[in-house]
Design an enzyme around this catalytic site. Structure first.
Site, mmCIF file in Angstrom:
data_model
loop_
_atom_site.group_PDB
_atom_site.id
_atom_site.type_symbol
_atom_site.label_atom_id
_atom_site.label_comp_id
_atom_site.label_asym_id
_atom_site.label_seq_id
_atom_site.Cartn_x
_atom_site.Cartn_y
_atom_site.Cartn_z
ATOM 1 N N GLU A 210 -5.371 -8.185 -0.702
ATOM 2 C CA GLU A 210 -6.108 -7.619 0.661
ATOM 3 C C GLU A 210 -7.611 -7.141 0.145
ATOM 4 O OE1 GLU A 210 -4.843 -5.156 3.809
ATOM 5 O OE2 GLU A 210 -2.701 -5.764 3.441
ATOM 6 N N GLU B 171 0.880 -1.157 -0.085
ATOM 7 C CA GLU B 171 0.094 0.034 -0.045
ATOM 8 C C GLU B 171 0.875 1.186 -0.018
ATOM 9 O OE1 GLU B 171 -3.113 -0.081 3.194
ATOM 10 O OE2 GLU B 171 -3.493 -2.074 2.423
#
Length: 311
Positions: free
Chosen positions: A260, A168
């Site tokens: 995710e 991320e």
């Protein structure tokens, strides 16, 4: 497709081939865990009678620089619950044909308090790692040595790992992304060079997890491209738009994954569209357990489907 590490183990090569072989023909079911008992897996078994083919494990509790003195109760609970999970990962991987992936919420190598993988809890400057001879660079490599020691036993047991560091980095919430995706890209390349050419962790497949063009390290460093998606509310989706965006911002030359997610993809939609995600990994705790995010009906639908690849 050849792994980016030319010395990759045979099992790592076979795993990468397998990921390519399933895309568009099925999707590998995956579930993240962050405690030794892996209560999410037990929940899935109780609801569906089946288990995910891919299991995610968390390394946050193995961070060398955890400030126990200035940590909240929530932080300490998360750390203590997480410690020992690599034993579970090892036992599971050696007793099944499941796929292992590791996430690492890395507590900042210097300073910080509480959950110092969050940029708001540390003043550690990731850009300083790129400066030769800096204290930050030394600390970065010192931490990498410790984690390499943890990964070494998986290499010795010939267990391939989908390794997803610096995730991320298109956001600024983690210290490795706080100075921009370009810095995170360079950190990833430093780790790749060190783990491949110095530590010879040839069991790792390298998963990139950032969906902005300026963050992409180039094809020579990446085996799998991936994205993390947390929708505000549930909708029946195959995440097709996210797939197209990910490829547009990174590369069309790699297999893609939902590394995710909060909400499961709708397996019926996916079976029709055949968007070629190789695997998904639902996040842990309340994202799996209970019905705050995914209903039991949707969970059963996923694990009952022939398109979904189970353990």
């Amino acid at each position: 497709m050849e792994p980016v590490n030319k010395n990759a183990t045979e099992k790592a090569r076979r795993l990468l081939d397998y990921l390519y072989s399933v895309q568009g023909k099925g999707i590998i079911t995956g579930q993240h865990t962050q405690t030794k008992p892996c209560e999410e897996i037990q929940y899935i078994k109780e609801v569906t009678g089946r288990e995910p083919k891919l299991r995610g494990f968390e390394l946050l509790g193995y961070s060398p620089n955890i400030n126990y003195d200035n940590a909240s109760e929530a932080c300490l609970k998360e750390v203590y619950e997480n410690q020992g999970t690599l034993d579970t990962a090892y036992d599971w991987a050696t007793s099944t044909d499941g796929i292992v992936t590791f996430s690492f919420h890395w507590y900042s190598p210097i300073g910080g308090e509480d959950k110092s993988f969050y940029a708001e809890h540390t003043d550690f400057d990731a850009s300083m790692i790129l400066v030769e001879g800096s204290y930050e660079r030394e600390a970065f490599y010192r931490d990498m040595d410790d984690i390499a020691d943890e990964l070494q036993r998986f290499k010795e047991a010939d267990i391939p790992i989908l390794w997803r560091p610096f995730h991320e980095s298109d956001g600024t919430w983690f210290w490795w992304g706080a100075k921009g995706p370009e810095v995170a890209r360079e950190l990833y390349k430093l780790m790749f060079d060190y783990y491949v050419n110095v530590k010879h962790l040839d069991n790792l497949l390298w998963v990139w997890n950032c969906r902005v063009k300026e963050g992409y390290p180039e094809d020579e460093y990446v085996d799998v491209i991936s994205v993390d998606i947390y929708l505000e509310k549930y909708k029946d989706t195959d995440y097709k738009e996210d797939y197209e965006k990910l490829l547009a911002e990174t590369t069309k030359n790699k297999v893609a994954a939902l590394a995710e997610i909060g909400y499961l993809p709708d397996i019926k939609t996916l079976e029709q569209s055949k968007v070629p995600w190789a695997y998904y990994m639902c996040w842990s705790k309340e994202f799996c357990i209970g019905e705050q995010y995914n209903s039991k009906e949707k969970l059963k639908e996923m694990y009952d489907s022939d398109y979904a690849i189970k353990l």
